[in-house]
Write a protein that holds these residues in place. Structure first.
Motif, PDB file in Angstrom:
ATOM      1  N   ARG A 439       0.838  -1.198   0.000  1.00 49.75           N
ATOM      2  CA  ARG A 439       0.000   0.000   0.000  1.00 49.75           C
ATOM      3  C   ARG A 439       0.873   1.249   0.000  1.00 49.75           C
ATOM      4  O   ARG A 439       1.783   1.382   0.821  1.00 49.75           O
ATOM      5  N   VAL A 440       0.592   2.168  -0.921  1.00 48.98           N
ATOM      6  CA  VAL A 440       1.374   3.402  -1.017  1.00 48.98           C
ATOM      7  C   VAL A 440       0.758   4.470  -0.122  1.00 48.98           C
ATOM      8  O   VAL A 440      -0.306   4.280   0.470  1.00 48.98           O
ATOM      9  N   PHE A 441       1.407   5.612  -0.050  1.00 50.00           N
ATOM     10  CA  PHE A 441       1.052   6.613   0.957  1.00 50.00           C
ATOM     11  C   PHE A 441      -0.323   7.219   0.760  1.00 50.00           C
ATOM     12  O   PHE A 441      -0.891   7.771   1.704  1.00 50.00           O
ATOM     13  N   TYR A 442      -0.894   7.131  -0.434  1.00 48.68           N
ATOM     14  CA  TYR A 442      -2.231   7.713  -0.624  1.00 48.68           C
ATOM     15  C   TYR A 442      -3.331   6.659  -0.592  1.00 48.68           C
ATOM     16  O   TYR A 442      -4.446   6.898  -1.054  1.00 48.68           O
ATOM     17  N   GLY A 443      -3.044   5.497  -0.025  1.00 48.09           N
ATOM     18  CA  GLY A 443      -4.084   4.540   0.293  1.00 48.09           C
ATOM     19  C   GLY A 443      -4.426   3.535  -0.773  1.00 48.09           C
ATOM     20  O   GLY A 443      -5.330   2.718  -0.584  1.00 48.09           O
ATOM     21  N   ARG A 444      -3.712   3.522  -1.908  1.00 42.78           N
ATOM     22  CA  ARG A 444      -3.978   2.532  -2.949  1.00 42.78           C
ATOM     23  C   ARG A 444      -2.841   1.514  -2.994  1.00 42.78           C
ATOM     24  O   ARG A 444      -1.775   1.726  -2.426  1.00 42.78           O
ATOM     25  N   TYR A 445      -3.099   0.420  -3.694  1.00 44.03           N
ATOM     26  CA  TYR A 445      -2.158  -0.699  -3.695  1.00 44.03           C
ATOM     27  C   TYR A 445      -1.438  -0.820  -5.032  1.00 44.03           C
ATOM     28  O   TYR A 445      -2.026  -0.571  -6.091  1.00 44.03           O
ATOM     29  N   VAL A 446      -0.169  -1.204  -4.951  1.00 44.41           N
ATOM     30  CA  VAL A 446       0.613  -1.435  -6.162  1.00 44.41           C
ATOM     31  C   VAL A 446      -0.065  -2.535  -6.962  1.00 44.41           C
ATOM     32  O   VAL A 446      -0.423  -3.588  -6.431  1.00 44.41           O
ATOM     33  N   ASP A 447      -0.277  -2.284  -8.256  1.00 41.03           N
ATOM     34  CA  ASP A 447      -0.894  -3.284  -9.121  1.00 41.03           C
ATOM     35  C   ASP A 447      -0.032  -3.489 -10.365  1.00 41.03           C
ATOM     36  O   ASP A 447       0.682  -2.577 -10.802  1.00 41.03           O
ATOM     37  N   VAL A 448      -0.098  -4.696 -10.907  1.00 40.94           N
ATOM     38  CA  VAL A 448       0.674  -5.045 -12.105  1.00 40.94           C
ATOM     39  C   VAL A 448      -0.279  -5.652 -13.122  1.00 40.94           C
ATOM     40  O   VAL A 448      -1.017  -6.592 -12.818  1.00 40.94           O
ATOM     41  N   PHE A 449      -0.253  -5.099 -14.332  1.00 41.24           N
ATOM     42  CA  PHE A 449      -1.016  -5.684 -15.434  1.00 41.24           C
ATOM     43  C   PHE A 449      -0.114  -5.674 -16.663  1.00 41.24           C
ATOM     44  O   PHE A 449       0.279  -4.611 -17.139  1.00 41.24           O
ATOM     45  N   GLY A 450       0.235  -6.862 -17.147  1.00 40.43           N
ATOM     46  CA  GLY A 450       1.223  -6.934 -18.207  1.00 40.43           C
ATOM     47  C   GLY A 450       2.542  -6.429 -17.670  1.00 40.43           C
ATOM     48  O   GLY A 450       3.042  -6.873 -16.637  1.00 40.43           O
ATOM     49  N   SER A 451       3.115  -5.447 -18.349  1.00 36.29           N
ATOM     50  CA  SER A 451       4.379  -4.866 -17.888  1.00 36.29           C
ATOM     51  C   SER A 451       4.173  -3.576 -17.103  1.00 36.29           C
ATOM     52  O   SER A 451       5.126  -3.025 -16.557  1.00 36.29           O
ATOM     53  N   ALA A 452       2.923  -3.096 -17.044  1.00 36.34           N
ATOM     54  CA  ALA A 452       2.643  -1.819 -16.383  1.00 36.34           C
ATOM     55  C   ALA A 452       2.541  -1.995 -14.876  1.00 36.34           C
ATOM     56  O   ALA A 452       1.879  -2.907 -14.380  1.00 36.34           O
ATOM     57  N   VAL A 453       3.201  -1.109 -14.143  1.00 42.05           N
ATOM     58  CA  VAL A 453       3.157  -1.109 -12.684  1.00 42.05           C
ATOM     59  C   VAL A 453       2.598   0.234 -12.226  1.00 42.05           C
ATOM     60  O   VAL A 453       3.137   1.291 -12.564  1.00 42.05           O
ATOM     61  N   ASN A 454       1.510   0.185 -11.478  1.00 42.18           N
ATOM     62  CA  ASN A 454       0.860   1.400 -11.007  1.00 42.18           C
ATOM     63  C   ASN A 454       0.443   1.230  -9.559  1.00 42.18           C
ATOM     64  O   ASN A 454       0.715   0.203  -8.929  1.00 42.18           O
ATOM     65  N   ALA A 455      -0.253   2.231  -9.045  1.00 39.62           N
ATOM     66  CA  ALA A 455      -0.886   2.150  -7.723  1.00 39.62           C
ATOM     67  C   ALA A 455      -2.167   2.960  -7.831  1.00 39.62           C
ATOM     68  O   ALA A 455      -2.254   4.094  -7.374  1.00 39.62           O
ATOM     69  N   GLN A 456      -3.187   2.351  -8.452  1.00 37.15           N
ATOM     70  CA  GLN A 456      -4.377   3.126  -8.809  1.00 37.15           C
ATOM     71  C   GLN A 456      -5.679   2.574  -8.243  1.00 37.15           C
ATOM     72  O   GLN A 456      -6.738   3.104  -8.518  1.00 37.15           O
ATOM     73  N   TRP A 457      -5.617   1.513  -7.435  1.00 34.92           N
ATOM     74  CA  TRP A 457      -6.832   0.925  -6.906  1.00 34.92           C
ATOM     75  C   TRP A 457      -6.770   0.820  -5.393  1.00 34.92           C
ATOM     76  O   TRP A 457      -5.717   0.588  -4.815  1.00 34.92           O
ATOM     77  N   ALA A 458      -7.926   0.937  -4.752  1.00 38.82           N
ATOM     78  CA  ALA A 458      -8.010   0.731  -3.309  1.00 38.82           C
ATOM     79  C   ALA A 458      -8.295  -0.721  -2.978  1.00 38.82           C
ATOM     80  O   ALA A 458      -8.397  -1.075  -1.811  1.00 38.82           O
ATOM     81  N   ASP A 459      -8.420  -1.566  -3.991  1.00 43.45           N
ATOM     82  CA  ASP A 459      -8.691  -2.990  -3.793  1.00 43.45           C
ATOM     83  C   ASP A 459      -7.418  -3.770  -3.486  1.00 43.45           C
ATOM     84  O   ASP A 459      -6.324  -3.375  -3.865  1.00 43.45           O
ATOM     85  N   LYS A 460      -7.610  -4.919  -2.830  1.00 43.09           N
ATOM     86  CA  LYS A 460      -6.564  -5.932  -2.739  1.00 43.09           C
ATOM     87  C   LYS A 460      -7.089  -7.162  -3.466  1.00 43.09           C
ATOM     88  O   LYS A 460      -7.934  -7.887  -2.937  1.00 43.09           O
ATOM     89  N   GLY A 461      -6.600  -7.387  -4.682  1.00 45.20           N
ATOM     90  CA  GLY A 461      -7.083  -8.488  -5.489  1.00 45.20           C
ATOM     91  C   GLY A 461      -5.985  -9.015  -6.389  1.00 45.20           C
ATOM     92  O   GLY A 461      -4.800  -8.740  -6.181  1.00 45.20           O
ATOM     93  N   THR A 462      -6.377  -9.738  -7.416  1.00 45.62           N
ATOM     94  CA  THR A 462      -5.428 -10.443  -8.279  1.00 45.62           C
ATOM     95  C   THR A 462      -4.279  -9.557  -8.738  1.00 45.62           C
ATOM     96  O   THR A 462      -3.114  -9.940  -8.636  1.00 45.62           O
TER      97      THR A 462
END
Length: 659
Positions: A439-462
């Motif tokens: 979880r990053v400082f603004y409350g969303r979780y690191v997510d990976v889809f393909g090669s893209a790495v972001n932190a854009q969702w508040a969910d914890k899922g796949t």
């Protein structure tokens, strides 16, 4: 008393072991503390502090509080609700003409709030109402403005109904001529933000509006407060704002509202209370009596509160209590809305239980306010628990004894964290190969889809699942420790790697750029809820997130807030058939799935459920405390925390409409 408090804060800061200054002698600090307490006791506290609710959306229109008005008249081009009264009036005029638009507003004012609302407010056990209105209701709109006014007969009704029902009333100049900001709460939301400049606020005309109101209602004993504006932009220079407040109080007093009966309400919005209080004292020399600083204690805006865990939210409430003990204040607005991280850090606790704990702890803290508090708002959309007082009260979120929290001295991990957010599995330690979320400082979780790495969702899922992997493999089960060099493998089998531009992507093959030194904060070994910093072995820079740019980056050597990552162990999940196939087949199968993309993913309020690989939703597999079990014995005193007026009160309600 302000000077004494400022001096006391300096002494306390000097005693901090991290400070370079020499600590003050204990007896000196004690004398200062006693003097500060003595000064505090002399502050004028209201004999009957306001315990009330705001009547927003009646005489100054906003989408939620004015419901269902905005929904009945959407923008014809987009079919979306408009965001402020100005834009709604433009739509109504285009659709119905000037006279037709005025008739719609007149009907709304006649029906939205009636005497029965005042009667019910009194029956709820409240003793006050706060009446927000735009200046145009008092003086009529300025030339070229679409507002409908004057409409003082509705203020007359409100004062009369308050008097008849035994309620106090605070008259709130919520929208000033020219706007005290460029946001919706003052009547007009202007975009881009630089369309509005603070010089557009017509302070002279605002004072005239206050004079008219004070003169008209000076003989009404139920009027016990006047707010001189609402949420003034932090663009307004502090000195100019204090000068306006000084003149506003003088205007109200000259018009016949004495300090013995009517409090002057002065908003602090987006300003540190200690700095404002010093400036105010220096400017006025303590000449004014019966005034209070207005703070809006919201816990759902900005990165700080979106990133707070459920436990941290409650500690912030305690810090607000300390602030309210220190200065003459009214909590002019508050609600039950909470930031994003709250809902993934409360284990199996039900939403209703969280709301009740949060509501009761706030009410307990607000008892410290010299002038009381007002919930925002009396009217809202009927299904809105967080902002609708009537719904929140009906569901029991605002009644009952306030639960005791475990004591904490601010050192080490807060025991409240373990009670709210226990490990979802028996072993709380984080071992290599364990499935985790970051979880990053603004409350969303690191997510990976393909090669893209972001932190854009508040969910914890796949798409949020990661695993720490030892460099070069390794045998046996081993816990991740401070100083380890590790790889991070995503759910799709790819590895987080640093590119030549410093941007992190997910690569199919691990390389030197995939290695990170793990720095565990305040611990030798990594545990569930632990805070880590990941330093790239190739560049020496630390991984950071950015709330304004998609992606993860390595840009700085800092170990600061932007670089903090909270590690949370994942709950057990139901397997599916594809997981019996080869690793490459599993990765391929996951990568072909397309994640959902709602219109505003970064404004998702909460996601307390997990998504299984089969696409089903399951509750977090953990145990958390009930409302009655939060109290515990502890050897240390309660941490008072830091004052939060400049942060918890830093955003206006227009931002919540998008959320």
């Amino acid at each position: 008393w302000l000077k004494l408090l400022a001096l006391l804060k300096c002494k306390i800061s000097a005693s901090n072991p991290q400070s370079r200054d020499t600590a003050a002698p204990a007896d000196s600090s004690s004398r200062l503390a006693q003097a500060a307490m003595s000064a505090k006791s002399k502050m004028q506290r209201m004999a009957d502090p306001w315990q009330g609710v705001s009547l927003g959306g009646w005489l100054l229109l906003e989408p939620g509080p004015s419901s269902p008005l905005f929904g009945e008249h959407p923008d014809p081009e987009t079919q979306d609700e408009t965001r402020c009264e100005w834009d709604l009036m433009q739509v109504l005029r285009r659709k119905l003409g000037v006279q037709g638009a005025a008739e719609v507003i007149q009907r709304h004012r006649e029906r939205h709030i009636t005497k029965s609302d005042f009667q019910r407010i009194r029956e709820c056990g409240l003793n006050a109402v706060r009446l927000p209105f735009g200046y145009w209701v008092v003086m009529g709109p300025n030339e070229g403005e679409p507002y409908v006014g004057p409409g003082l007969e509705f203020v007359d009704r409100a004062v009369a109904w308050a008097e008849e029902c035994g309620l106090q009333i605070v008259l709130d100049l919520h929208g000033c001529p020219g706007g005290e900001s460029g946001e919706a709460p003052c009547g007009r939301r202007q975009r881009p933000p630089d369309m509005w400049q603070w010089q557009q606020w017509n302070m002279e005309q605002s004072l005239k509006a206050l004079e008219l109101v004070a003169t008209r209602y000076r003989s009404r004993k139920c009027v016990t407060g006047i707010a001189v504006c609402n949420e003034p932009s932090n663009q307004v220079p502090l000195t100019r704002l204090c000068q306006y407040y000084d003149r506003a109080i003088n205007t109200i007093r000259r018009a016949g509202m004495p300090a013995s009966r009517v409090a002057a309400v002065l908003p602090l919005f987006q300003r540190p209370e200690d700095k404002f209080a010093r400036k105010w004292q220096a400017l006025t020399g303590g000449k004014h009596k019966n005034f209070c600083f207005d703070v809006h204690c919201y816990h759902c805006f900005e990165n700080e509160f979106n990133g707070k865990t459920a436990a941290q939210q409650l500690r912030a409430v305690e810090a607000n209590a300390e602030m309210l003990r220190t200065y003459p204040m009214v909590v002019g607005e508050w609600s039950l809305a909470l930031g994003q991280a709250t809902w993934n850090t409360c284990g199996e606790m039900q939403e209703a239980e969280i709301y009740k704990i949060f509501g009761l702890k706030q009410l307990e803290a607000f008892k410290e306010a010299t002038h009381g508090h007002f919930f925002w708002n009396w009217t809202e959309r009927p299904d809105n628990t967080e902002w609708n007082y009537q719904v929140a009260l009906e569901r029991g979120f605002l009644t009952g004894p306030s639960p005791a929290l475990p004591l904490w001295d601010g050192k080490g991990e807060d025991p409240l964290e373990g009670r709210f957010n226990p490990s979802p599995v028996a072993e709380p330690g984080v071992f290599y190969g364990d499935k985790v979320c970051l979880r990053v400082f603004y409350g969303r979780y690191v997510d990976v889809f393909g090669s893209a790495v972001n932190a854009q969702w508040a969910d914890k899922g796949t798409w949020q699942y990661l695993r720490f992997c030892p460099v070069g493999g390794g045998k046996g089960r081993r816990q991740v420790c401070n100083g380890d060099v590790a790889l991070l493998r995503a759910h799709n089998g790819r590895y987080l790697s640093v590119g030549s531009d410093g941007v992190i992507s997910a690569t199919k093959v691990a390389s030197a750029s995939s290695r990170f030194t793990v720095h565990v904060e305040h611990s030798k070994a990594l545990m569930h809820r632990g805070i880590v910093y990941l330093r790239s072995k190739t560049s020496g820079l630390v991984v950071d997130a950015d709330d304004e740019a998609e992606g993860l980056f390595t840009r700085y050597e800092d170990f600061g807030g932007w670089q903090q990552l909270a590690v949370e162990k994942a709950a057990p999940m139901v397997r599916r058939d594809v997981e019996t196939t080869s690793t490459s087949a599993k990765a391929s199968a996951v990568e072909k799935e397309v994640p959902p993309t709602p219109p505003t993913p970064k404004n998702r309020r909460r996601a307390p459920l997990l998504e299984t690989p089969a696409g089903k939703r399951i509750k977090l597999m953990s145990k958390s405390p009930s409302l009655a079990s939060l109290s515990t014995k502890a050897p240390s005193r309660m941490s008072s925390g830091l004052s939060l007026a400049s942060s918890s009160c830093s955003s206006n309600r227009s931002e919540r409409r998008a959320a």
